[in-house]
Design an enzyme around this catalytic site. Structure first.
Site, PDB file in Angstrom:
ATOM      1  N   GLY A 282     -10.501  21.581  -4.601  1.00 32.19           N
ATOM      2  CA  GLY A 282      -9.778  22.863  -4.579  1.00 32.19           C
ATOM      3  C   GLY A 282     -10.642  24.001  -5.088  1.00 32.19           C
ATOM      4  O   GLY A 282     -10.488  24.440  -6.233  1.00 32.19           O
TER       5      GLY A 282
ATOM      6  N   THR B 267     -21.299  28.914   4.692  1.00 36.21           N
ATOM      7  CA  THR B 267     -21.599  29.285   6.089  1.00 36.21           C
ATOM      8  C   THR B 267     -23.111  29.415   6.304  1.00 36.21           C
ATOM      9  O   THR B 267     -23.882  29.564   5.352  1.00 36.21           O
ATOM     10  CB  THR B 267     -20.946  30.645   6.461  1.00 36.21           C
ATOM     11  OG1 THR B 267     -21.617  31.679   5.722  1.00 36.21           O
ATOM     12  CG2 THR B 267     -19.472  30.651   6.143  1.00 36.21           C
TER      13      THR B 267
ATOM     14  N   SER C  97     -12.011  26.836  -2.555  1.00 29.29           N
ATOM     15  CA  SER C  97     -11.798  28.060  -1.770  1.00 29.29           C
ATOM     16  C   SER C  97     -10.372  28.591  -1.926  1.00 29.29           C
ATOM     17  O   SER C  97      -9.419  27.830  -2.087  1.00 29.29           O
ATOM     18  CB  SER C  97     -12.043  27.784  -0.280  1.00 29.29           C
ATOM     19  OG  SER C  97     -13.316  27.232  -0.088  1.00 29.29           O
TER      20      SER C  97
ATOM     21  N   SER D  25      -9.450  20.146   2.154  1.00 26.35           N
ATOM     22  CA  SER D  25      -9.440  18.974   3.054  1.00 26.35           C
ATOM     23  C   SER D  25      -8.705  17.816   2.397  1.00 26.35           C
ATOM     24  O   SER D  25      -8.988  17.468   1.242  1.00 26.35           O
ATOM     25  CB  SER D  25     -10.862  18.521   3.371  1.00 26.35           C
ATOM     26  OG  SER D  25     -11.617  19.573   3.875  1.00 26.35           O
TER      27      SER D  25
ATOM     28  N   GLU E 259     -25.183  17.305  -3.246  1.00 30.85           N
ATOM     29  CA  GLU E 259     -24.960  17.373  -1.794  1.00 30.85           C
ATOM     30  C   GLU E 259     -26.267  17.592  -1.042  1.00 30.85           C
ATOM     31  O   GLU E 259     -26.258  17.654   0.170  1.00 30.85           O
ATOM     32  CB  GLU E 259     -24.063  18.586  -1.479  1.00 30.85           C
ATOM     33  CG  GLU E 259     -22.594  18.314  -1.478  1.00 30.85           C
ATOM     34  CD  GLU E 259     -21.870  19.498  -0.865  1.00 30.85           C
ATOM     35  OE1 GLU E 259     -21.879  20.558  -1.488  1.00 30.85           O
ATOM     36  OE2 GLU E 259     -21.312  19.345   0.226  1.00 30.85           O
TER      37      GLU E 259
END
Ligand SMILES: Cc1cc2nc3c(=O)[nH]c(=O)nc-3n(C[C@H](O)[C@H](O)[C@H](O)COP(=O)(O)OP(=O)(O)OC[C@H]3O[C@@H](n4cnc5c(N)ncnc54)[C@H](O)[C@@H]3O)c2cc1C
Length: 399
Positions: free
Chosen positions: A128, A384, A130, A162, A245
């Site tokens: 959680g 992005t 964004s 998600s 990541e």
């Protein structure tokens, strides 16, 4: 550079391959082949439990927390073999994001409570971060957590979370102090998704799925023990997540698997009586993408082999993310090209498991259109492409 796996890594690869062949259940493989992009929590948990029994469920963690002690290259080989065999691709959240944050910064209570359940794959987790208006500019988030006795009272809204509808736990960024610079008052909380005051609304996506969600938090009481690390240090921890990541953001294993499937489709499908794989325009496109993917794989391997580079780790991570996301899109585009007109038939995720496969509609076609649609988002999630390019400009070229 000439890169070759040595004998030790080659025999390790064989060991993993043999284990996966003997232990990955056929029903999970079958489901993986007939599913959309969204993680499949039940089958992922089943596979994680199988790996856990063999001590392989959290390969990258330190030994004291259940890791394997494998080198980065061994972990690469392990993930490569699992993906190639159609094993579930893990939801990164618990294993690669919140787990490392807990064992690095968390209290003994958090380690004892959460690390075993993550190792065993007992629950699905969501991320959680964004919010409406706070995506690229994440530091501007407005969800607040106010300390009241032994709890934080959380109020606000998250979006694009998600898997929130199936998650048992979530890791959230919240504001515990609004007085200083935006980054300074952010804290990292673990929240039980069944706490009163949380409501989750799935968002309908163009691939037919709805695993992305809005999460509303209305006076949600979170025990103070669920604060990870220090209050106000959440931004630092969230940035640390990005390091975990780093190579995952290249989606290398997924891209390799899907490129192999593009080949499989093109070898079986014909257009005007000619096998697609034999058509010149297809072959040259396939060759170009294969070269790009090989270059990406070697870049990842060079990082894992710890080859010296003058570049900042964040710039490298962003490069991998840009190339990996672009390849996700071009590889699924290639699959659509190989399918020809059949790509126009949309099979909704809910119909995939029971879709009646036939000679005309073999199983390698099921789900492909849906996945091609959701990979349009690959250049958005995790930051992005525009934001990644700005990071590269700043960190690598000092612009
Ligand atoms: C499939 C999917 C899954 C996701 N899963 C999660 C999840 O589990 N948890 C979670 O917290 N979030 C999740 N997200 C959210 C994701 O992190 C954000 O969508 C992303 O960070 C972009 O933020 P935004 O949507 O608010 O777009 P914005 O930040 O509003 O950006 C809109 C456009 O403006 C551009 N832009 C913005 N700022 C700049 C700038 N400074 N310079 C140049 N261009 C700029 C962007 O590149 C983009 O093209 C998910 C998103 C998707 C699509």
């Amino acid at each position: 550079m000439h890169f070759q796996f040595d004998d030790r890594l080659n025999s390790f690869r064989q060991e993993v391959r043999d284990f996966v062949a003997a232990n990955l259940p056929a029903h999970i493989v079958n489901r993986q082949r007939h599913k959309s992009f969204a993680p499949d929590d039940l089958h992922t948990a089943e596979w994680q439990a199988i790996l856990h029994k063999n001590g392989w469920s959290v390969p990258g963690w330190p030994l004291e927390y259940g890791g394997t002690g494998w080198s980065p290259l061994q972990q690469f080989v392990f993930n490569d073999e699992c993906a190639a065999a159609d094993a579930p691709v893990f939801p990164w959240g618990p294993r690669d994001m919140v787990g490392p944050i807990i064992y690095t910064f968390g209290s003994d209570y958090l380690k004892e409570t959460f690390l075993p359940m993550i190792r065993e794959g007992r629950h699905y987790w969501c991320q959680g971060f964004s919010e409406p208006g706070s995506g690229s500019d994440l530091a501007s988030l407005r969800t607040t957590a106010v300390r009241q006795g032994d709890s934080y009272i959380v109020n606000g809204q998250k979006i694009w979370t998600s898997g929130a509808a199936v998650a048992k736990w979530g890791f959230f960024l919240v504001k515990t102090d609004t007085s200083g610079k935006p980054q300074q008052g952010i804290s990292f909380l673990i929240i039980d998704m069944s706490t009163p005051g949380i409501s989750v609304r799935p968002i309908q996506q163009m691939d037919g799925d709805d695993h992305l969600c809005e999460v509303f938090l209305d006076n949600v009481a979170v025990p103070v023990e669920h604060l990870v690390g220090e209050e106000g240090k959440g931004w630092t921890y969230a940035k640390d997540l990005l390091d975990h990541e780093r190579t995952g953001s290249s989606y290398i294993f997924w891209n390799k698997r899907e490129l192999a499937k593009a080949r499989e489709i093109a070898s079986s499908e014909t257009i005007d009586g000619i096998a697609v794989i034999d058509s010149e325009p297809f072959r040259s496109r396939l060759a170009r993408i294969e070269a790009q993917l090989t270059a990406l794989e070697w870049s990842v391997l060079r990082m894992l082999a710890d080859e010296q580079t003058p570049w900042h780790p964040s710039a490298l991570a962003s490069c991998l993310k840009v190339r990996g996301a672009q390849l996700q899109q071009s590889i699924t585009d290639l699959q659509m090209q190989a399918m020809g007109r059949k790509s126009l038939r949309f099979i909704a995720p809910q119909q995939m498991a029971d879709f009646p496969v036939s000679t005309l509609w073999p199983d390698y076609l099921v789900g492909k259109t849906s996945v091609a649609l959701i990979t349009r988002a690959a250049t958005i999630y995790g930051g992005t492409l525009q934001i990644q390019r700005t990071i590269i400009a700043k960190m690598a070229f000092g612009v």
